[in-house]
Scaffold this motif. Sequence first.
Motif, PDB file in Angstrom:
ATOM      1  N   TYR A 164       0.832  -1.207   0.000  1.00 37.22           N
ATOM      2  CA  TYR A 164       0.000   0.000   0.000  1.00 37.22           C
ATOM      3  C   TYR A 164       0.865   1.256   0.000  1.00 37.22           C
ATOM      4  CZ  TYR A 164      -2.984   3.716   1.889  1.00 37.22           C
ATOM      5  OH  TYR A 164      -3.641   4.893   2.100  1.00 37.22           O
ATOM      6  N   ASP A 165       0.513   2.210  -0.879  1.00 37.92           N
ATOM      7  CA  ASP A 165       1.248   3.465  -1.008  1.00 37.92           C
ATOM      8  C   ASP A 165       0.267   4.613  -0.766  1.00 37.92           C
ATOM      9  OD1 ASP A 165       2.441   5.845  -2.060  1.00 37.92           O
ATOM     10  OD2 ASP A 165       3.831   4.629  -3.234  1.00 37.92           O
ATOM     11  N   GLU A 166       0.395   5.276   0.368  1.00 40.36           N
ATOM     12  CA  GLU A 166      -0.550   6.330   0.739  1.00 40.36           C
ATOM     13  C   GLU A 166      -0.514   7.504  -0.239  1.00 40.36           C
ATOM     14  OE1 GLU A 166      -1.797   9.037   4.638  1.00 40.36           O
ATOM     15  OE2 GLU A 166       0.076   7.886   4.645  1.00 40.36           O
ATOM     16  N   ILE A 167       0.664   7.827  -0.737  1.00 41.04           N
ATOM     17  CA  ILE A 167       0.787   8.948  -1.669  1.00 41.04           C
ATOM     18  C   ILE A 167       0.027   8.661  -2.964  1.00 41.04           C
ATOM     19  CG2 ILE A 167       2.402  10.277  -3.077  1.00 41.04           C
ATOM     20  CD1 ILE A 167       4.458   9.953  -0.829  1.00 41.04           C
ATOM     21  N   LEU A 168       0.203   7.451  -3.496  1.00 35.42           N
ATOM     22  CA  LEU A 168      -0.524   7.071  -4.707  1.00 35.42           C
ATOM     23  C   LEU A 168      -2.022   7.045  -4.459  1.00 35.42           C
ATOM     24  CD1 LEU A 168       1.529   4.161  -6.360  1.00 35.42           C
ATOM     25  CD2 LEU A 168       1.132   6.457  -7.268  1.00 35.42           C
ATOM     26  N   PHE A 169      -2.420   6.520  -3.301  1.00 38.47           N
ATOM     27  CA  PHE A 169      -3.833   6.413  -2.973  1.00 38.47           C
ATOM     28  C   PHE A 169      -4.477   7.806  -2.941  1.00 38.47           C
ATOM     29  CE2 PHE A 169      -7.605   5.559  -0.419  1.00 38.47           C
ATOM     30  CZ  PHE A 169      -7.991   4.300  -0.856  1.00 38.47           C
TER      31      PHE A 169
ATOM     32  N   ARG B 185      -3.357  10.523  -4.386  1.00 39.91           N
ATOM     33  CA  ARG B 185      -3.345  11.114  -5.727  1.00 39.91           C
ATOM     34  C   ARG B 185      -4.568  10.634  -6.517  1.00 39.91           C
ATOM     35  NH1 ARG B 185       1.408  12.567  -9.841  1.00 39.91           N
ATOM     36  NH2 ARG B 185       0.084  13.039 -11.629  1.00 39.91           N
ATOM     37  N   ALA B 186      -4.923   9.359  -6.348  1.00 37.47           N
ATOM     38  CA  ALA B 186      -6.106   8.824  -7.025  1.00 37.47           C
ATOM     39  C   ALA B 186      -7.373   9.517  -6.527  1.00 37.47           C
ATOM     40  CB  ALA B 186      -6.204   7.318  -6.795  1.00 37.47           C
ATOM     41  N   GLN B 187      -7.436   9.813  -5.239  1.00 37.13           N
ATOM     42  CA  GLN B 187      -8.583  10.539  -4.694  1.00 37.13           C
ATOM     43  C   GLN B 187      -8.696  11.923  -5.324  1.00 37.13           C
ATOM     44  OE1 GLN B 187      -7.500  10.138  -0.506  1.00 37.13           O
ATOM     45  NE2 GLN B 187      -9.224   8.735  -0.177  1.00 37.13           N
ATOM     46  N   ASP B 188      -7.579  12.625  -5.441  1.00 35.09           N
ATOM     47  CA  ASP B 188      -7.579  13.941  -6.080  1.00 35.09           C
ATOM     48  C   ASP B 188      -7.990  13.838  -7.546  1.00 35.09           C
ATOM     49  OD1 ASP B 188      -6.731  15.126  -3.732  1.00 35.09           O
ATOM     50  OD2 ASP B 188      -4.609  15.101  -4.300  1.00 35.09           O
ATOM     51  N   PHE B 189      -7.508  12.823  -8.214  1.00 32.49           N
ATOM     52  CA  PHE B 189      -7.839  12.577  -9.615  1.00 32.49           C
ATOM     53  C   PHE B 189      -9.348  12.394  -9.785  1.00 32.49           C
ATOM     54  CE2 PHE B 189      -8.101   8.968 -12.842  1.00 32.49           C
ATOM     55  CZ  PHE B 189      -8.132   9.802 -13.943  1.00 32.49           C
ATOM     56  N   TYR B 190      -9.968  11.688  -8.857  1.00 28.07           N
ATOM     57  CA  TYR B 190     -11.416  11.477  -8.916  1.00 28.07           C
ATOM     58  C   TYR B 190     -12.167  12.804  -8.830  1.00 28.07           C
ATOM     59  CZ  TYR B 190     -16.135  10.458  -7.292  1.00 28.07           C
ATOM     60  OH  TYR B 190     -17.500  10.454  -7.145  1.00 28.07           O
ATOM     61  N   PHE B 191     -11.817  13.637  -7.874  1.00 30.00           N
ATOM     62  CA  PHE B 191     -12.557  14.885  -7.676  1.00 30.00           C
ATOM     63  C   PHE B 191     -12.350  15.879  -8.820  1.00 30.00           C
ATOM     64  CE2 PHE B 191     -12.580  13.343  -3.254  1.00 30.00           C
ATOM     65  CZ  PHE B 191     -13.966  13.380  -3.056  1.00 30.00           C
ATOM     66  N   LYS B 192     -11.255  15.750  -9.535  1.00 34.55           N
ATOM     67  CA  LYS B 192     -11.042  16.602 -10.703  1.00 34.55           C
ATOM     68  C   LYS B 192     -11.872  16.135 -11.899  1.00 34.55           C
ATOM     69  CE  LYS B 192      -6.311  17.886  -9.443  1.00 34.55           C
ATOM     70  NZ  LYS B 192      -4.864  17.682  -9.755  1.00 34.55           N
ATOM     71  N   ASN B 193     -12.366  14.894 -11.837  1.00 30.36           N
ATOM     72  CA  ASN B 193     -13.093  14.303 -12.966  1.00 30.36           C
ATOM     73  C   ASN B 193     -14.385  13.617 -12.514  1.00 30.36           C
ATOM     74  OD1 ASN B 193     -11.096  14.361 -15.507  1.00 30.36           O
ATOM     75  ND2 ASN B 193      -9.866  13.902 -13.697  1.00 30.36           N
TER      76      ASN B 193
ATOM     77  N   ASP C 162      -9.342   9.299   4.615  1.00 25.93           N
ATOM     78  CA  ASP C 162      -8.095   8.565   4.786  1.00 25.93           C
ATOM     79  C   ASP C 162      -8.403   7.090   4.970  1.00 25.93           C
ATOM     80  OD1 ASP C 162      -6.627  10.876   4.629  1.00 25.93           O
ATOM     81  OD2 ASP C 162      -6.504  11.168   6.799  1.00 25.93           O
ATOM     82  N   LEU C 163      -7.557   6.262   4.397  1.00 28.69           N
ATOM     83  CA  LEU C 163      -7.757   4.820   4.507  1.00 28.69           C
ATOM     84  C   LEU C 163      -6.902   4.270   5.641  1.00 28.69           C
ATOM     85  CD1 LEU C 163      -9.175   2.355   3.264  1.00 28.69           C
ATOM     86  CD2 LEU C 163      -7.139   2.021   1.837  1.00 28.69           C
ATOM     87  N   LYS C 164      -7.547   4.026   6.764  1.00 29.54           N
ATOM     88  CA  LYS C 164      -6.854   3.437   7.912  1.00 29.54           C
ATOM     89  C   LYS C 164      -7.890   2.780   8.812  1.00 29.54           C
ATOM     90  CE  LYS C 164      -6.895   7.933  10.256  1.00 29.54           C
ATOM     91  NZ  LYS C 164      -6.051   9.006  10.856  1.00 29.54           N
ATOM     92  N   PRO C 165      -7.498   1.779   9.576  1.00 38.56           N
ATOM     93  CA  PRO C 165      -8.446   1.090  10.457  1.00 38.56           C
ATOM     94  C   PRO C 165      -9.210   2.072  11.342  1.00 38.56           C
ATOM     95  CG  PRO C 165      -6.384  -0.098  10.385  1.00 38.56           C
ATOM     96  CD  PRO C 165      -6.148   1.183   9.643  1.00 38.56           C
TER      97      PRO C 165
END
Length: 357
Positions: free
Chosen positions: A45-50, A52-60, A115-118
């Motif tokens: 798991y890579d938090e930075i990539l995760f 970035r994908a969230q930001d990508f979603y909100f832009k599109n 944020d994705l965490k328990p």
Amino acid sequence: MKETEEKRSVLQEAEAYVSLIQTDGVNNPVDIDVDSYTMQLPEWYDEILFKRAQDFYFKNMFAMMAGKLCGLLAVLAVPSILKILICTKASSNSCTAYKRYIETIFHTNSWYENDLKPGSRSWKSLEAVRKGHIMASKYTEKKKSGFISQRDMALTQFGFMGYIILKPDKLGIQVSNKDFEAFVHFWRVIGHLIGIQEKYNLCTDSYRTTKLRLELVLDKVYRPLLEETSNDFMIMAKALIEGLWCLNPMLDCDAIVYFTKWMSDCKNYLYYESDTRAADVDLDESRKIIQSFNWYTRWIIFIQITSHTYLANFFLFRWYFNNQVWLNQYIIYWFPFLAFYKFGIKNSYVRILRGTK
């Protein structure tokens, strides 16, 4: 020569994957019971990539919501999944479909927003979705309608992200390869957390290899199924669109089915002549398909395709469309007045994770 061998190797891996989910994946359930697994983030798991994908979603958002809707509709064409949905009766009419698919939107929104965490809201959402799959699978197996398999989960995973990666131009998505690398990682993580075993996970550690898998799944699974849809598919598709009409009154069942088949490159589902992908495509037949619809459906198809292929490429229109999606979701959560009209106040409010902040 080395590059050719590498391409051949990647293609062989993708073909082996599709063969695996179509054979071995059919016989393996996603989960046995709630005690058969422990939810935890994978070591890769890579938090930075995760994020970035969230930001990508909100832009599109506008384009991605359309891609997801096409994916959800396409999933209904898979016989094993359709059989389970019919058995559970969770989306067999417009009212139950409204609740089910609004819940689905709220769940996926929580994955993109938090944020994705328990213990987080997104984590609790994923736990709820995974448990829901177990309950549905046990119920349908008891009713002799099959169980939710690893293949079903992988094909459903395609529904949430396949068209977004394969058809960014048709959807009007503004993207770079780095965005797609992040998006693939996001759905690889989500797939892992909802119970897709690594060997069945449609997403790999690479955008390139994942895209090839997606292309083969579309070619070998979804396109043939969408070109020969059943009556049950149309019944469930109508329930889905009539339910989500309360979220977006511009939705029309025939138009969305056409849009999905156009997105899937189904034979003769062409809108622009540049869509032609094979020598045997009959442009006259494609025109007949369009002409078979009433004027309103043809107008909706025009609006949909023009908005995505042309208008969404401009920042101002994209900003407007994204905010319209946000506003629609805000209204459906707090004051779903169209649902009041269609289903009554009692059935209109949809909530997930009650009592959770």
